[in-house]
Motif scaffolding. Structure first.
Motif, PDB file in Angstrom:
ATOM      1  N   ALA A 327     -28.449 -35.273  35.907  1.00 38.06           N
ATOM      2  CA  ALA A 327     -28.583 -36.261  34.841  1.00 38.06           C
ATOM      3  C   ALA A 327     -29.509 -37.403  35.220  1.00 38.06           C
ATOM      4  N   ARG A 394     -22.977 -39.880  26.797  1.00 35.82           N
ATOM      5  CA  ARG A 394     -24.331 -39.772  27.317  1.00 35.82           C
ATOM      6  C   ARG A 394     -25.030 -41.138  27.305  1.00 35.82           C
ATOM      7  N   LEU A 531     -20.904 -32.794  30.797  1.00 33.24           N
ATOM      8  CA  LEU A 531     -22.034 -33.130  29.935  1.00 33.24           C
ATOM      9  C   LEU A 531     -23.344 -32.986  30.693  1.00 33.24           C
ATOM     10  N   GLU A 535     -26.312 -30.106  30.079  1.00 31.63           N
ATOM     11  CA  GLU A 535     -27.700 -30.453  29.785  1.00 31.63           C
ATOM     12  C   GLU A 535     -28.650 -29.757  30.751  1.00 31.63           C
TER      13      GLU A 535
END
Length: 565
Positions: A327, A394, A531, A535
């Protein structure tokens, strides 16, 4: 015979001492567990070896008249009492022993500034519990003492010697630049090593996370030590990164617009509205009061500390670190965002305000090559505003990552926070500062941050096992959580595992409530990690790292929470 040398208290030392309240000992906590049995005599010898290398462990506060501006530390040749207590028996209750150690204050006038308790003979293996006074250590320095004990126990006597920070008969004076801490940090827990600092890449845009991997940044205290998280929850030094509280900037822009549009009002009510709008557009003298974690106090007005551990095994910890890196944030950023989400959801469940929410994040200022060396406090406190209310996970994570970069690069505030301006003032006699301490504590309670995350980082020097005692199976740390904060989270990585300890005051949360909050926090960590992992998988399905599915195992699998008292 030459008298032992003495050194002056720093402003942080004075503040940590004077801000301590009766019933809330200002102690940092560590706990180490092994699979087998520790030898009490060998452990006692290792403790004395480590104490010989760390003069702060043998310090005491010298008696001083009330008109003296500074107290002084004196380093004794050896502790007056044995710091190690051995408790033996298969029926020992870990929670009871923890609370007994945490709720008993340490007297700065009587060395040592550490207390150790060995729980010997318990069915799951021996436990070593340690506490240190925050006026003598921050969390990083305290961990350094534990590492020295482990090295001496394994026979590496030379490895037990660290950089001394307080002058003794043969030592130099204490470092002059000790800064406020809170529990201590600098490092992303469970990383295989420190990655390059993301600050060198610049601050990311407001709507997206940093472009590349993580950095080594602190979060914890206690954080703890030579000033640490100012024992009473004083406002950390420096303004909170990210500017005003959630929504503050927008309100000021609208107010400024309204003030200009109504510069020449024709009606009295219009003039009144224009004056109110102009006042709102002016920057506030004081920051808004942060929200408090919704209370579920223990019955009978019970006081004291409780602990709720949350653990991630090697596979889960590695998956968390990979998810954070994917991330473009650090694991520390992920934990900060998860803590913000947990507090927001907890307060919403209790119909309590959810903003402004501010989390204290200590940042370690030691040289990266000596992250755990040196007695005293070498961390500075920063505050991170968390805008989790009404935001998806997010966006909240990206905002936190941007603000931690700003926080690390921001100039440091007063050593020990605003409270140290008064309580650490060298021109005021100590007797007068002691009289002023209750007033400072009262004022600080209004503006203390909501909670604190202290990240001690990966302990790469921790041995995997202790000679004859087997593998080190657990290592926990807990920074103080004085009221009105009432709750802190401390993270560290040990032998590939990630250990998070929630420390709470019973005036804020009872044991079942702390366990429920820990569940919310674990769910938030799991949500953010999934999450980030999803991604990454969507961006490069063919390059999904092996073992990423380790996150599918519930975070609660390795969680132990304190039983009902």
């Amino acid at each position: 015979m030459t008298a032992p040398a003495s050194t002056r208290f720093t402003a942080v030392d004075e503040t940590a001492d004077l801000m301590e309240r009766r019933g809330e000992p200002n102690l940092i906590y560590l706990e180490l567990a092994v699979a087998g049995r520790l030898d009490p005599d060998r452990l006692r010898a290792a403790v004395h070896t480590a104490f010989a290398a760390h003069p702060a462990t043998r310090s005491r506060r010298l008696p001083a008249p009330p008109w003296r501006p500074r107290s002084r530390w004196q380093v004794e040749p050896q502790p007056a009492t044995d710091p190690l207590t051995v408790r033996t028996g298969p029926a020992l209750d870990l929670d009871t022993e923890r609370r007994a150690l945490l709720d008993q204050p340490l007297d700065l006038r009587q060395p040592p500034l550490l207390r150790l308790r060995l729980l010997h003979g318990t069915p799951e293996g021996d436990h070593l519990l340690l506490v240190a006074h925050h006026a003598g250590f921050d969390g990083m320095g305290f961990v350094g003492v534990l590492l020295a004990i482990c090295a001496a126990y394994n026979g590496a006597e030379e490895a037990a010697k660290g950089t001394a920070g307080r002058g003794g008969p043969a030592d130099g004076a204490a470092p002059a630049g000790a800064a406020s801490d809170g529990g201590v940090v600098d490092g992303a827990a469970c990383r295989g090593g420190a990655e390059r600092d993301r600050a060198a890449r610049g601050v990311p845009g407001s709507g997206e996370p940093p472009a590349s991997g993580g950095r080594d940044v602190g979060a914890v205290d206690g954080g703890a030590g030579r000033g640490g998280a100012v024992p009473d929850g004083a406002v950390p030094g420096g303004a909170a990164p990210g500017g005003a509280a959630p929504g503050g900037a927008g309100r000021q822009e609208v107010a400024g617009y309204e003030a200009g549009r109504r510069a020449y009002p024709s009606r009295p009510d219009a003039r009144r509205r224009a004056a109110e709008a102009a006042a709102a557009a002016r920057p506030a003298l004081l920051p808004p009061r942060p929200v408090r974690v919704a209370r579920e106090p223990a019955a009978g007005r019970r006081r004291g500390y409780g602990l709720a551990p949350l653990g991630f095994d090697v596979g889960q910890a590695a998956a968390l670190a990979r998810a954070a890196k994917a991330a473009g944030v650090t694991l520390n950023d992920l934990l900060l965002a998860a803590l913000g989400l947990a507090v927001t959801r907890w307060n919403a469940l209790h119909s309590r305000p959810v903003e402004p929410l501010r989390i204290t994040m200590p940042v370690n200022t030691r040289d990266p090559r000596a992250r755990h060396l040196g007695d005293g406090n070498h961390s500075r406190l920063t505050s991170i505003d968390i805008d989790a209310a009404g935001r998806d996970a997010r966006t909240a994570l990206a905002a936190v990552a941007a603000r931690t970069v700003q926080a690390k690069g921001a100039p440091a505030g007063p050593q020990g926070g605003p409270a140290a301006v008064v309580l650490g003032a060298p021109w005021l006699p100590r007797g007068l500062r002691r009289v002023l301490a209750p007033c400072v504590r009262f004022a600080a309670r209004s503006f203390a941050d909501t909670t604190m995350l202290s990240n001690l980082g990966p302990l790469t020097e921790l041995p995997r096992a202790l000679s004859g005692a087997g593998e080190i199976t657990e290592l926990w740390a807990a920074a103080p959580a004085p009221m009105p904060r009432g709750l802190s989270v401390t993270a560290l990585g040990a032998n590939g595992r990630l250990h998070l300890m929630i420390r709470h005051r019973f005036e804020a949360l009872d044991a079942p409530a702390a366990a429920a909050f820990t569940e919310l926090f674990a769910d938030a960590v799991h949500e953010l990690a999934e999450l980030a992992a999803s991604e990454e998988a969507a961006a490069a399905p063919a390059c999904r790292p092996a073992g990423a599915d380790a996150l599918a195992a519930p975070a609660a699998a390795s969680r132990r929470t304190e039983g009902n008292p």
